[in-house]
Design a protein around this motif. Structure first.
Motif, PDB file in Angstrom:
ATOM      1  N   VAL A 109      -4.509  -5.637   4.947  1.00 48.61           N
ATOM      2  CA  VAL A 109      -5.290  -4.706   4.410  1.00 48.61           C
ATOM      3  C   VAL A 109      -4.355  -3.054   4.955  1.00 48.61           C
ATOM      4  O   VAL A 109      -4.251  -2.900   6.153  1.00 48.61           O
ATOM      5  N   VAL A 110      -4.129  -2.437   4.306  1.00 52.67           N
ATOM      6  CA  VAL A 110      -3.507  -0.625   4.487  1.00 52.67           C
ATOM      7  C   VAL A 110      -4.365  -0.179   2.982  1.00 52.67           C
ATOM      8  O   VAL A 110      -4.588  -0.024   2.650  1.00 52.67           O
ATOM      9  N   PRO A 111      -5.172   0.667   4.668  1.00 53.82           N
ATOM     10  CA  PRO A 111      -5.738   1.625   4.241  1.00 53.82           C
ATOM     11  C   PRO A 111      -5.294   2.499   3.516  1.00 53.82           C
ATOM     12  O   PRO A 111      -3.999   2.932   3.810  1.00 53.82           O
ATOM     13  N   THR A 112      -6.052   3.428   2.310  1.00 51.26           N
ATOM     14  CA  THR A 112      -5.105   4.239   1.610  1.00 51.26           C
ATOM     15  C   THR A 112      -6.212   5.844   1.594  1.00 51.26           C
ATOM     16  O   THR A 112      -5.441   6.669   0.901  1.00 51.26           O
ATOM     17  N   GLY A 113      -6.559   5.642   3.095  1.00 51.86           N
ATOM     18  CA  GLY A 113      -7.396   6.854   3.230  1.00 51.86           C
ATOM     19  C   GLY A 113      -8.287   7.211   2.446  1.00 51.86           C
ATOM     20  O   GLY A 113      -9.263   7.329   4.133  1.00 51.86           O
ATOM     21  N   ARG A 114      -9.195   6.844   1.635  1.00 51.34           N
ATOM     22  CA  ARG A 114     -10.806   6.808   1.895  1.00 51.34           C
ATOM     23  C   ARG A 114     -11.339   6.042   2.227  1.00 51.34           C
ATOM     24  O   ARG A 114     -10.891   4.524   2.674  1.00 51.34           O
ATOM     25  N   LYS A 115     -13.090   5.872   2.644  1.00 51.75           N
ATOM     26  CA  LYS A 115     -13.234   5.072   3.607  1.00 51.75           C
ATOM     27  C   LYS A 115     -13.769   3.906   2.725  1.00 51.75           C
ATOM     28  O   LYS A 115     -14.084   3.731   1.475  1.00 51.75           O
ATOM     29  N   GLY A 116     -13.277   2.833   3.470  1.00 49.68           N
ATOM     30  CA  GLY A 116     -13.303   2.143   2.507  1.00 49.68           C
ATOM     31  C   GLY A 116     -12.631   1.165   1.445  1.00 49.68           C
ATOM     32  O   GLY A 116     -12.352   0.184   1.271  1.00 49.68           O
ATOM     33  N   GLU A 117     -11.755   2.128   1.761  1.00 51.29           N
ATOM     34  CA  GLU A 117     -10.847   1.482   0.108  1.00 51.29           C
ATOM     35  C   GLU A 117      -9.041   1.451   0.377  1.00 51.29           C
ATOM     36  O   GLU A 117      -8.969   1.809   1.986  1.00 51.29           O
ATOM     37  N   GLY A 118      -8.506   0.459   0.642  1.00 47.49           N
ATOM     38  CA  GLY A 118      -7.127   0.066   0.495  1.00 47.49           C
ATOM     39  C   GLY A 118      -6.081  -1.248  -0.430  1.00 47.49           C
ATOM     40  O   GLY A 118      -6.840  -1.011  -1.429  1.00 47.49           O
ATOM     41  N   TYR A 119      -5.065  -1.205   0.538  1.00 46.45           N
ATOM     42  CA  TYR A 119      -4.487  -2.697  -0.702  1.00 46.45           C
ATOM     43  C   TYR A 119      -4.188  -3.556   0.284  1.00 46.45           C
ATOM     44  O   TYR A 119      -3.767  -3.121   0.695  1.00 46.45           O
ATOM     45  N   VAL A 120      -3.357  -4.690  -0.720  1.00 43.32           N
ATOM     46  CA  VAL A 120      -3.100  -5.737  -0.125  1.00 43.32           C
ATOM     47  C   VAL A 120      -1.660  -6.446  -1.005  1.00 43.32           C
ATOM     48  O   VAL A 120      -1.767  -5.433  -2.093  1.00 43.32           O
ATOM     49  N   MET A 121      -1.242  -6.909  -0.884  1.00 44.68           N
ATOM     50  CA  MET A 121       0.333  -7.374  -1.606  1.00 44.68           C
ATOM     51  C   MET A 121      -0.049  -8.792  -1.598  1.00 44.68           C
ATOM     52  O   MET A 121      -0.157 -10.156  -1.108  1.00 44.68           O
ATOM     53  N   ARG A 122      -0.247  -9.158  -2.568  1.00 44.46           N
ATOM     54  CA  ARG A 122      -0.860 -10.422  -3.046  1.00 44.46           C
ATOM     55  C   ARG A 122       0.031 -11.384  -3.231  1.00 44.46           C
ATOM     56  O   ARG A 122       1.704 -10.496  -4.679  1.00 44.46           O
ATOM     57  N   TYR A 123       0.675 -12.354  -3.557  1.00 45.07           N
ATOM     58  CA  TYR A 123       1.569 -13.683  -3.535  1.00 45.07           C
ATOM     59  C   TYR A 123       1.561 -14.305  -4.880  1.00 45.07           C
ATOM     60  O   TYR A 123       0.264 -14.601  -5.108  1.00 45.07           O
ATOM     61  N   GLN A 124       2.574 -14.554  -5.518  1.00 46.29           N
ATOM     62  CA  GLN A 124       2.450 -14.765  -7.169  1.00 46.29           C
ATOM     63  C   GLN A 124       3.645 -15.863  -7.166  1.00 46.29           C
ATOM     64  O   GLN A 124       4.454 -16.377  -7.233  1.00 46.29           O
ATOM     65  N   PRO A 125       3.099 -16.936  -6.488  1.00 45.16           N
ATOM     66  CA  PRO A 125       4.068 -17.752  -6.323  1.00 45.16           C
ATOM     67  C   PRO A 125       4.950 -18.372  -7.519  1.00 45.16           C
ATOM     68  O   PRO A 125       5.953 -18.991  -7.449  1.00 45.16           O
ATOM     69  N   GLU A 126       4.603 -18.787  -8.810  1.00 45.59           N
ATOM     70  CA  GLU A 126       5.214 -18.512  -9.791  1.00 45.59           C
ATOM     71  C   GLU A 126       6.277 -18.023  -9.918  1.00 45.59           C
ATOM     72  O   GLU A 126       7.728 -18.466 -10.676  1.00 45.59           O
ATOM     73  N   ILE A 127       6.341 -16.658  -9.884  1.00 46.38           N
ATOM     74  CA  ILE A 127       7.946 -16.030  -9.884  1.00 46.38           C
ATOM     75  C   ILE A 127       8.517 -15.848  -8.358  1.00 46.38           C
ATOM     76  O   ILE A 127       8.799 -15.051  -8.362  1.00 46.38           O
ATOM     77  N   GLY A 128       8.129 -16.079  -7.090  1.00 44.31           N
ATOM     78  CA  GLY A 128       8.047 -15.634  -5.757  1.00 44.31           C
ATOM     79  C   GLY A 128       8.381 -13.938  -5.512  1.00 44.31           C
ATOM     80  O   GLY A 128       9.293 -13.729  -4.639  1.00 44.31           O
ATOM     81  N   ARG A 129       7.288 -13.402  -6.202  1.00 50.58           N
ATOM     82  CA  ARG A 129       7.245 -12.063  -6.118  1.00 50.58           C
ATOM     83  C   ARG A 129       5.627 -11.578  -5.178  1.00 50.58           C
ATOM     84  O   ARG A 129       4.661 -12.656  -5.716  1.00 50.58           O
ATOM     85  N   VAL A 130       5.320 -10.367  -5.141  1.00 49.61           N
ATOM     86  CA  VAL A 130       4.467  -9.601  -4.238  1.00 49.61           C
ATOM     87  C   VAL A 130       3.872  -8.756  -5.091  1.00 49.61           C
ATOM     88  O   VAL A 130       4.777  -8.366  -5.504  1.00 49.61           O
ATOM     89  N   ILE A 131       2.706  -8.351  -5.405  1.00 47.79           N
ATOM     90  CA  ILE A 131       1.881  -7.677  -6.264  1.00 47.79           C
ATOM     91  C   ILE A 131       0.723  -6.714  -5.465  1.00 47.79           C
ATOM     92  O   ILE A 131       0.306  -7.279  -5.478  1.00 47.79           O
ATOM     93  N   ARG A 132       0.928  -5.172  -5.444  1.00 49.03           N
ATOM     94  CA  ARG A 132      -0.003  -4.219  -4.664  1.00 49.03           C
ATOM     95  C   ARG A 132      -1.407  -4.924  -5.560  1.00 49.03           C
ATOM     96  O   ARG A 132      -1.238  -4.480  -6.808  1.00 49.03           O
ATOM     97  N   ILE A 133      -2.206  -4.859  -5.252  1.00 44.32           N
ATOM     98  CA  ILE A 133      -3.599  -5.224  -4.993  1.00 44.32           C
ATOM     99  C   ILE A 133      -4.486  -4.380  -4.657  1.00 44.32           C
ATOM    100  O   ILE A 133      -4.012  -4.089  -3.574  1.00 44.32           O
ATOM    101  N   GLU A 134      -5.252  -2.943  -5.381  1.00 42.70           N
ATOM    102  CA  GLU A 134      -6.054  -2.685  -4.540  1.00 42.70           C
ATOM    103  C   GLU A 134      -7.253  -3.230  -4.750  1.00 42.70           C
ATOM    104  O   GLU A 134      -8.719  -4.064  -5.538  1.00 42.70           O
ATOM    105  N   VAL A 135      -8.388  -2.687  -2.760  1.00 45.86           N
ATOM    106  CA  VAL A 135      -9.738  -3.708  -2.563  1.00 45.86           C
ATOM    107  C   VAL A 135     -10.393  -2.573  -1.863  1.00 45.86           C
ATOM    108  O   VAL A 135      -9.773  -1.774  -1.194  1.00 45.86           O
ATOM    109  N   ALA A 136     -11.723  -2.845  -1.839  1.00 47.57           N
ATOM    110  CA  ALA A 136     -12.666  -2.802  -1.170  1.00 47.57           C
ATOM    111  C   ALA A 136     -12.740  -3.461  -0.330  1.00 47.57           C
ATOM    112  O   ALA A 136     -13.135  -4.594  -0.558  1.00 47.57           O
ATOM    113  N   TYR A 137     -12.775  -2.689   1.038  1.00 46.52           N
ATOM    114  CA  TYR A 137     -13.368  -3.848   2.516  1.00 46.52           C
ATOM    115  C   TYR A 137     -14.772  -3.270   3.276  1.00 46.52           C
ATOM    116  O   TYR A 137     -14.535  -1.762   2.496  1.00 46.52           O
ATOM    117  N   GLY A 138     -14.844  -4.078   3.700  1.00 50.42           N
ATOM    118  CA  GLY A 138     -16.014  -3.681   4.871  1.00 50.42           C
ATOM    119  C   GLY A 138     -16.129  -4.086   6.327  1.00 50.42           C
ATOM    120  O   GLY A 138     -14.828  -3.956   6.931  1.00 50.42           O
TER     121      GLY A 138
END
Length: 347
Positions: free
Chosen positions: A278-307
């Motif tokens: 998880v990479v924090p984006t500045g706001r408390k408890g918010e960040g992003y991850v890179m989710r892998y898509q095996p069907e195309i062999g690429r990653v996409i950025r997904i915004e997440v809330a973490y605890g």
């Protein structure tokens, strides 16, 4: 000429340093699976077995004539699996049936004599003692018929035991007999695995004390995650302070397979990923991850809330689902939509 070449070389160098060009090359990455609370629990090893099992044996002694199945063969209920020589039982049964027929004939004659003598006694043409003797003879004949009937039935049952039949649909797990072999009553001959799967796991007493029937767990067979539910918690403690816990395996697993298993915490249904994913984006408890898509062999950025964080893991409150694969390290160095190459053994 020199003045023309220098800008050209500078232009080539600038092209080679283009970040977009670098991202066309698949970067090696380490992936991790997003899992629920069970991911923070200890891992135990369990062995899979069929929920429905049968250890079949002959009920009479004899010599094996034929074995019709091999380990792994599917069988249907009622299929003959093996036979033993029942020649002696057949001969004894034939003799017993002949003796029974004779005894029945004698019994009928004795009963008829009782009826005839009763009429003669009533008119005074025969002594009462002769009639009483006829009654005793008829009773003895009846007892003989009953005894011979029991003998006949026992021999018929023994002859029927010459065939070993499947009690349900399933697969042959073990074949312990061969043609020509002598077998004794009750000695295991063939073992069957039927429907359903269970997994038996030795667990430390301290951990087992918190388990109840229905407690959830997660297993892995190397490529797929499956759920399990506790069926029984053993009461006897084995060597090493372990007790055996039996769980229902809801899918997957083959008898004999060893699988890792983790018990879920009922109070913790959140998702967990490695904290470095998880990479924090500045706001408390918010960040992003890179989710892998095996069907195309690429990653996409997904915004997440973490605890919370715990043991190198971070709790993901929203943005991901159980089973999602994310880049576990170096997330900030991978661009959105970039091709990646998962390192072997990380999926």
């Amino acid at each position: 000429m020199r003045a023309i070449l220098i800008p050209a070389l500078i232009g080539l160098a600038a092209c080679s340093a283009d970040p977009a060009a670098e991202q066309t090359i698949a970067r090696n990455v380490v992936l991790a699976s997003t899992e629920r609370g069970a991911v923070i629990a200890p891992t135990f090893l369990g062995r899979v077995q069929a929920a429905r099992r049968a250890e079949l044996s002959f009920q009479v002694a004899g010599r094996v004539v034929d074995v019709k199945v091999l380990p792994g063969h599917p069988v249907r209920r009622g299929d003959v699996l093996a036979t033993i020589d029942t020649t002696s039982f057949s001969m004894q049964l034939s003799e017993a049936e002949s003796r029974l027929a004779e005894a029945v004939a004698v019994g009928k004659e004795a009963s008829s004599r009782v009826g005839r003598l009763r009429g003669l006694v009533e008119i005074g043409a025969a002594p009462e003692s002769e009639w009483e003797a006829a009654i005793a003879a008829a009773e003895a004949a009846s007892a003989s018929v009953q005894a011979m009937t029991a003998t006949r039935d026992a021999l018929a049952w023994q002859r029927q035991q010459g065939e070993l039949r499947a009690p349900f649909d399933g697969f042959v797990a073990v074949r312990a007999i061969e043609p020509g072999q002598s077998v004794s009553p009750g000695v295991p001959a063939i073992m069957l695995d039927g429907s359903g799967r269970e997994i038996r796991v030795p667990v430390p007493v301290a951990h087992a004390q918190g388990l109840r029937v229905g407690h959830a767990a997660v297993t892995h067979d190397g490529s797929q995650q499956s759920e399990a539910r506790v069926l029984r918690v053993g009461q006897r403690q084995a060597a090493g302070g372990l007790v055996e816990v039996t769980l229902e395996l809801l899918e997957g697993g083959a008898p004999g397979q060893v699988m890792p298993l983790r018990f879920a915490s009922p109070a913790d249904a959140a998702l967990w990923v490695p904290a470095r994913a998880v990479v924090p984006t500045g706001r408390k408890g918010e960040g992003y991850v890179m989710r892998y898509q095996p069907e195309i062999g690429r990653v996409i950025r997904i915004e997440v809330a973490y605890g919370d964080t715990k043991g190198g893991l971070i709790q993901v409150v929203s943005g991901l689902e159980a089973g999602d694969l994310v880049v576990a390290r170096g997330t900030g160095f991978v661009e959105d939509g970039a091709p990646v190459k998962p390192l072997k053994g990380t999926i």
